[in-house]
Design a protein around this motif. Structure first.
Motif, PDB file in Angstrom:
ATOM      1  N   ILE A 161      -7.118  -5.191  -0.701  1.00  0.00           N
ATOM      2  CA  ILE A 161      -7.561  -6.246  -1.613  1.00  0.00           C
ATOM      3  C   ILE A 161      -7.668  -5.652  -3.017  1.00  0.00           C
ATOM      4  N   SER A 162      -7.100  -6.344  -3.992  1.00  0.00           N
ATOM      5  CA  SER A 162      -7.237  -5.916  -5.383  1.00  0.00           C
ATOM      6  C   SER A 162      -7.622  -7.116  -6.240  1.00  0.00           C
ATOM      7  N   HIS A 163      -8.372  -6.844  -7.301  1.00  0.00           N
ATOM      8  CA  HIS A 163      -8.801  -7.929  -8.195  1.00  0.00           C
ATOM      9  C   HIS A 163      -8.806  -7.432  -9.630  1.00  0.00           C
ATOM     10  N   SER A 164      -8.225  -8.232 -10.520  1.00  0.00           N
ATOM     11  CA  SER A 164      -8.256  -7.936 -11.947  1.00  0.00           C
ATOM     12  C   SER A 164      -8.272  -9.245 -12.711  1.00  0.00           C
ATOM     13  N   GLU A 165      -8.680  -9.175 -13.978  1.00  0.00           N
ATOM     14  CA  GLU A 165      -8.704 -10.374 -14.812  1.00  0.00           C
ATOM     15  C   GLU A 165      -7.295 -10.901 -15.035  1.00  0.00           C
ATOM     16  N   ARG A 166      -6.334 -10.013 -15.114  1.00  0.00           N
ATOM     17  CA  ARG A 166      -4.962 -10.420 -15.420  1.00  0.00           C
ATOM     18  C   ARG A 166      -4.256 -11.029 -14.213  1.00  0.00           C
ATOM     19  N   PHE A 167      -4.413 -10.396 -13.032  1.00  0.00           N
ATOM     20  CA  PHE A 167      -3.652 -10.822 -11.864  1.00  0.00           C
ATOM     21  C   PHE A 167      -4.482 -11.579 -10.837  1.00  0.00           C
ATOM     22  N   GLY A 168      -5.795 -11.638 -11.017  1.00  0.00           N
ATOM     23  CA  GLY A 168      -6.630 -12.311 -10.040  1.00  0.00           C
ATOM     24  C   GLY A 168      -6.822 -11.479  -8.789  1.00  0.00           C
ATOM     25  N   ARG A 169      -7.166 -12.145  -7.695  1.00  0.00           N
ATOM     26  CA  ARG A 169      -7.454 -11.481  -6.425  1.00  0.00           C
ATOM     27  C   ARG A 169      -6.249 -11.604  -5.493  1.00  0.00           C
ATOM     28  N   THR A 170      -5.765 -10.471  -5.038  1.00  0.00           N
ATOM     29  CA  THR A 170      -4.642 -10.434  -4.109  1.00  0.00           C
ATOM     30  C   THR A 170      -5.080  -9.760  -2.815  1.00  0.00           C
ATOM     31  N   GLU A 171      -4.805 -10.399  -1.701  1.00  0.00           N
ATOM     32  CA  GLU A 171      -5.107  -9.848  -0.391  1.00  0.00           C
ATOM     33  C   GLU A 171      -3.789  -9.620   0.354  1.00  0.00           C
ATOM     34  N   THR A 172      -3.604  -8.404   0.839  1.00  0.00           N
ATOM     35  CA  THR A 172      -2.379  -8.051   1.544  1.00  0.00           C
ATOM     36  C   THR A 172      -2.728  -7.483   2.917  1.00  0.00           C
TER      37      THR A 172
END
Length: 216
Positions: A161-172
């Motif tokens: 799981i990654s989260h940033s202001e630019r790309f939002g939250r991504t779950e893989t």
């Protein structure tokens, strides 16, 4: 004598600090990728090569109710991405703007211990994983918060799981992971993606990376 005992306890505590395992640098897996902010969902087969920073995914992409299918080869060292559209039956190339996604445990990550996916009540009922998280800053000065799980044995990624202001939250999520790259030509773009000259030199341009494989 007291000072010696203190030093011994400090050394013991340092030795007990969890150390991140090292994931295989090259592997293939079925993946499920979801980003709520950008409203997309991806299912596909990923060939992942951290040695040469490249990946290929044959994917089904859903934006809301719309679905498409692509064959994408991303070569991060040359900052070039080749996208074959199965529906339109054409290929385009573009400069890669997003940062490389390293699915190993990030440098400086914090350990959140170990846990079983399933149950530890009896052998075969669960999978022991390690949990790690942390923050890092990309070259574009974007702060990314990450959290992931890797298998205790072999350090195979399970969920990231990654989260940033630019790309939002991504779950893989990763399924059916196999070590290594099954087809050495998997990172050669389709003929539709290349000029005649590039296609004639495809084995040199895409099949034989210049860097040597790093020893793990």
């Amino acid at each position: 004598m007291f000072a010696i005992l203190v030093l011994c306890f400090v050394a013991l505590a340092a030795a007990q600090q969890p150390q991140p395992c090292t994931s295989p640098p090259q592997w293939e897996a079925n993946i499920f990728d979801y980003n709520q902010q950008q409203k997309f969902m991806v299912r596909g087969r990923l060939s992942y090569d951290a040695v040469y920073r490249r990946e290929r995914i044959i994917e089904e992409v859903n934006f809301g109710s719309q679905g498409d299918a692509f064959d994408v080869i991303a070569l991060f060292d040359s900052q070039t991405e080749y996208i074959y559209d199965f529906k339109a039956r054409n290929c385009s190339r573009r400069r890669i703007e997003r940062p490389w996604r390293d699915f190993g445990i990030p440098q400086g990550a914090r350990s959140f211990g170990e846990a079983y996916i399933g149950s530890s009540a009896a052998p075969g009922l669960g999978l022991l994983v390690t949990l790690w998280g942390g923050n890092h800053t990309t070259p574009s000065n974007d702060t990314v918060r990450t959290f992931g799980t890797w298998t205790y044995q072999a350090c195979i990624p399970v969920r990231f799981i990654s989260h940033s202001e630019r790309f939002g939250r991504t779950e893989t999520s990763f399924f059916d992971v196999t070590a290594g790259i099954s087809d050495p030509n998997v990172f050669i773009p389709r003929r539709e993606c290349l000029t005649e000259k590039e296609y004639a030199m495809r084995d040199i341009l895409f099949g034989k990376p210049s860097k040597q494989i790093q020893q793990q």
